[in-house]
Design a protein around this motif. Sequence first.
Motif, mmCIF file in Angstrom:
data_model
loop_
_atom_site.group_PDB
_atom_site.id
_atom_site.type_symbol
_atom_site.label_atom_id
_atom_site.label_comp_id
_atom_site.label_asym_id
_atom_site.label_seq_id
_atom_site.Cartn_x
_atom_site.Cartn_y
_atom_site.Cartn_z
ATOM 1 N N LEU A 133 12.192 23.476 11.519
ATOM 2 C CA LEU A 133 11.464 23.706 12.770
ATOM 3 C C LEU A 133 9.965 23.503 12.574
ATOM 4 O O LEU A 133 9.289 22.938 13.445
ATOM 5 N N ALA A 134 9.447 23.959 11.435
ATOM 6 C CA ALA A 134 8.023 23.786 11.161
ATOM 7 C C ALA A 134 7.658 22.317 11.052
ATOM 8 O O ALA A 134 6.624 21.873 11.571
ATOM 9 N N LEU A 135 8.502 21.540 10.388
ATOM 10 C CA LEU A 135 8.257 20.098 10.263
ATOM 11 C C LEU A 135 8.317 19.430 11.629
ATOM 12 O O LEU A 135 7.488 18.578 11.955
ATOM 13 N N GLY A 136 9.302 19.814 12.440
ATOM 14 C CA GLY A 136 9.393 19.267 13.796
ATOM 15 C C GLY A 136 8.158 19.596 14.616
ATOM 16 O O GLY A 136 7.655 18.755 15.379
ATOM 17 N N PHE A 137 7.643 20.811 14.451
ATOM 18 C CA PHE A 137 6.438 21.219 15.166
ATOM 19 C C PHE A 137 5.243 20.369 14.736
ATOM 20 O O PHE A 137 4.453 19.917 15.578
ATOM 21 N N LEU A 138 5.098 20.136 13.433
ATOM 22 C CA LEU A 138 3.994 19.315 12.943
ATOM 23 C C LEU A 138 4.074 17.887 13.472
ATOM 24 O O LEU A 138 3.060 17.289 13.838
ATOM 25 N N LEU A 139 5.283 17.344 13.512
ATOM 26 C CA LEU A 139 5.460 15.986 14.047
ATOM 27 C C LEU A 139 5.076 15.938 15.527
ATOM 28 O O LEU A 139 4.461 14.968 15.990
ATOM 29 N N LEU A 140 5.432 16.993 16.261
ATOM 30 C CA LEU A 140 5.087 17.054 17.687
ATOM 31 C C LEU A 140 3.577 17.113 17.875
ATOM 32 O O LEU A 140 3.013 16.375 18.700
ATOM 33 N N ILE A 141 2.921 17.980 17.102
ATOM 34 C CA ILE A 141 1.467 18.112 17.219
ATOM 35 C C ILE A 141 0.778 16.801 16.851
ATOM 36 O O ILE A 141 -0.134 16.337 17.546
ATOM 37 N N ALA A 142 1.216 16.176 15.758
ATOM 38 C CA ALA A 142 0.629 14.904 15.342
ATOM 39 C C ALA A 142 0.839 13.830 16.409
ATOM 40 O O ALA A 142 -0.047 13.015 16.663
ATOM 41 N N GLY A 143 2.018 13.843 17.032
ATOM 42 C CA GLY A 143 2.306 12.879 18.087
ATOM 43 C C GLY A 143 1.385 13.053 19.287
ATOM 44 O O GLY A 143 0.912 12.068 19.876
ATOM 45 N N ILE A 144 1.119 14.306 19.659
ATOM 46 C CA ILE A 144 0.216 14.568 20.784
ATOM 47 C C ILE A 144 -1.197 14.094 20.449
ATOM 48 O O ILE A 144 -1.863 13.456 21.270
ATOM 49 N N LEU A 297 -5.701 22.245 18.121
ATOM 50 C CA LEU A 297 -7.152 22.073 18.089
ATOM 51 C C LEU A 297 -7.664 21.849 16.672
ATOM 52 O O LEU A 297 -8.586 21.056 16.451
ATOM 53 N N ASN A 298 -7.074 22.527 15.703
ATOM 54 C CA ASN A 298 -7.490 22.318 14.312
ATOM 55 C C ASN A 298 -7.085 20.943 13.804
ATOM 56 O O ASN A 298 -7.791 20.341 12.990
ATOM 57 N N TYR A 299 -5.958 20.437 14.285
ATOM 58 C CA TYR A 299 -5.523 19.087 13.900
ATOM 59 C C TYR A 299 -6.485 18.050 14.480
ATOM 60 O O TYR A 299 -6.888 17.099 13.792
ATOM 61 N N ILE A 300 -6.852 18.231 15.750
ATOM 62 C CA ILE A 300 -7.818 17.316 16.361
ATOM 63 C C ILE A 300 -9.125 17.342 15.581
ATOM 64 O O ILE A 300 -9.698 16.302 15.238
ATOM 65 N N THR A 328 -7.342 6.410 19.253
ATOM 66 C CA THR A 328 -7.382 7.598 18.396
ATOM 67 C C THR A 328 -7.413 7.157 16.935
ATOM 68 O O THR A 328 -6.940 6.059 16.600
ATOM 69 N N PRO A 329 -7.942 7.997 16.029
ATOM 70 C CA PRO A 329 -8.004 7.634 14.603
ATOM 71 C C PRO A 329 -6.634 7.775 13.949
ATOM 72 O O PRO A 329 -6.351 8.750 13.256
ATOM 73 N N HIS A 330 -5.773 6.788 14.151
ATOM 74 C CA HIS A 330 -4.356 6.894 13.789
ATOM 75 C C HIS A 330 -4.127 7.012 12.282
ATOM 76 O O HIS A 330 -3.209 7.713 11.847
ATOM 77 N N THR A 335 -2.431 10.390 7.793
ATOM 78 C CA THR A 335 -2.740 10.888 6.447
ATOM 79 C C THR A 335 -2.761 12.409 6.412
ATOM 80 O O THR A 335 -2.206 13.041 5.507
ATOM 81 N N LEU A 336 -3.371 13.003 7.418
ATOM 82 C CA LEU A 336 -3.446 14.467 7.469
ATOM 83 C C LEU A 336 -2.071 15.087 7.690
ATOM 84 O O LEU A 336 -1.817 16.212 7.246
ATOM 85 N N LEU A 337 -1.186 14.367 8.362
ATOM 86 C CA LEU A 337 0.184 14.874 8.553
ATOM 87 C C LEU A 337 0.867 15.049 7.194
ATOM 88 O O LEU A 337 1.559 16.051 6.968
ATOM 89 N N LEU A 338 0.662 14.099 6.295
ATOM 90 C CA LEU A 338 1.248 14.212 4.959
ATOM 91 C C LEU A 338 0.671 15.411 4.204
ATOM 92 O O LEU A 338 1.396 16.163 3.545
ATOM 93 N N ILE A 339 -0.649 15.598 4.325
ATOM 94 C CA ILE A 339 -1.299 16.697 3.609
ATOM 95 C C ILE A 339 -0.860 18.050 4.147
ATOM 96 O O ILE A 339 -0.509 18.964 3.390
ATOM 97 N N VAL A 340 -0.851 18.187 5.470
ATOM 98 C CA VAL A 340 -0.514 19.481 6.069
ATOM 99 C C VAL A 340 0.964 19.797 5.870
ATOM 100 O O VAL A 340 1.352 20.970 5.736
ATOM 101 N N THR A 341 1.810 18.781 5.819
ATOM 102 C CA THR A 341 3.233 19.004 5.532
ATOM 103 C C THR A 341 3.407 19.537 4.114
ATOM 104 O O THR A 341 4.188 20.462 3.883
#
Length: 449
Positions: A133-144, A297-300, A328-330, A335-341
């Motif tokens: 669930l946490a990974l799914g949440f991170l993917l959702l946030i990164a997608g937004i 907001l922290n991801y942005i 957006t800075p894709h 890259t940050l998605l990998l780090i935060v995961t």
Amino acid sequence: MTDQSQREPTLARNVNLPQLALYGLGSMLGAGIYGLIGKAAGEMGNAVWLAFLVSMVAALLTGLSYASLGSRYPRAGGAAYVTQRAYGWPLLTYLVGLTVMASGLTSVATQSRVVAEALTRLPMLEGVPVMALALGFLLLIAGIVFRGIKESMWVNMACTFMEAGGLLVVIAVGIPYWGGVDLLEVPPTTGGIDAAMILQGAVLTFFSFIGFEDTFNVAEEVKDPQRTLPWAIIIAMAAATVIYLAVAITAVSVVPWQELATASGPLVEVVNRAAPWIPPVVFVVITVFAVSNTALLNYIMASRLAYGMARLELLPRPLGRVHAGRRTPHVAIATLLLIVTALMLSGDIAQLASATVLLLLAVFTIINIALLILQRRPTEAKGVFEVPSFVPVGGAMICALLFVNRLTTGDWKAPALAVGMLAGIVVLYLIMRPKCVDNLDNADEVAVD
């Protein structure tokens, strides 16, 4: 700038004043207030409102410094850019930028676990692994965040209205209780209201007002940023202050401060007593929205900081690329998605979060002094929103005082980890040998376009 850089897509200016003010407010009204009010009541009794008032004044000085800097230099990676412009020392710029980024990423990783654990309480998700669930949440946030700043702002607005609505409900059901207690009553062990007690309460509540860093880092996506940024920071801090003071007064008016200090969910307890007809699940949902908003907001912020530092050549240049369609800075987002995961999967990072909070106080001190340096430099153009010199001086002194207080009153783990983080950042700097742009005016062309 080169012809190639002129052909590259840039961030889109889609954010207006109401959106930016709600962005700042959303970064302040996190889920922490739902538990923080109890801890603060344990320190200050019914005078908990005084802690929020003093910490707001303390935070406002730094907030005004950020507002002035945003008016002067409206660009992504604000803290890193300002540090380089003021001090001209790439290593310090690198330390400041990565410290702020680390604070955002640890927050995102922590919030993803909190959301996942809350979701497992829902019947339809019972039995689903928390990590999944946490990974799914991170993917959702990164997608937004990848989708666009406009879409991210709409999601933030919805979440902010939800979390602010929850606090307004607390205030509304508790207003009939106002006037029933002595708002200056403090724990008998304190010996009365004095400077030491107020300082301790202010230290505890100071970070309730931190949102100016997040606001500064989206400057390149704001319409008329020289005017919009300062007003957004001021409006957000004023709104948060009114809400916090009203919530604090309500909480101690409904529930005795002794019980509030020991309650597992202080504000939920307030509502249970003042309006028992409201289902407790309502505040579970509100908390999920608040935590999700903090993560968003922290991801942005972190992605824009990485983008800005790449434009300064402090990080690999690909992190400064902008998606031609989404604007957006894709590369930074991915890259940050990998780090935060990786952070999320590493387990409990509470000590790491505490270390980054400690370092943030040092960063705020550095930024306040940076404004003072830039104000005294005759070649620097003034901004639309200027503040007198006593503002950054006061902001630097307060943040330094809070830093020392936190350093001397807590355990050794967070400071030791903070030193380790700084050492790691220095090593990374020496390995990468980043070269900060010498002519900052060239970098400014992107920001003011």
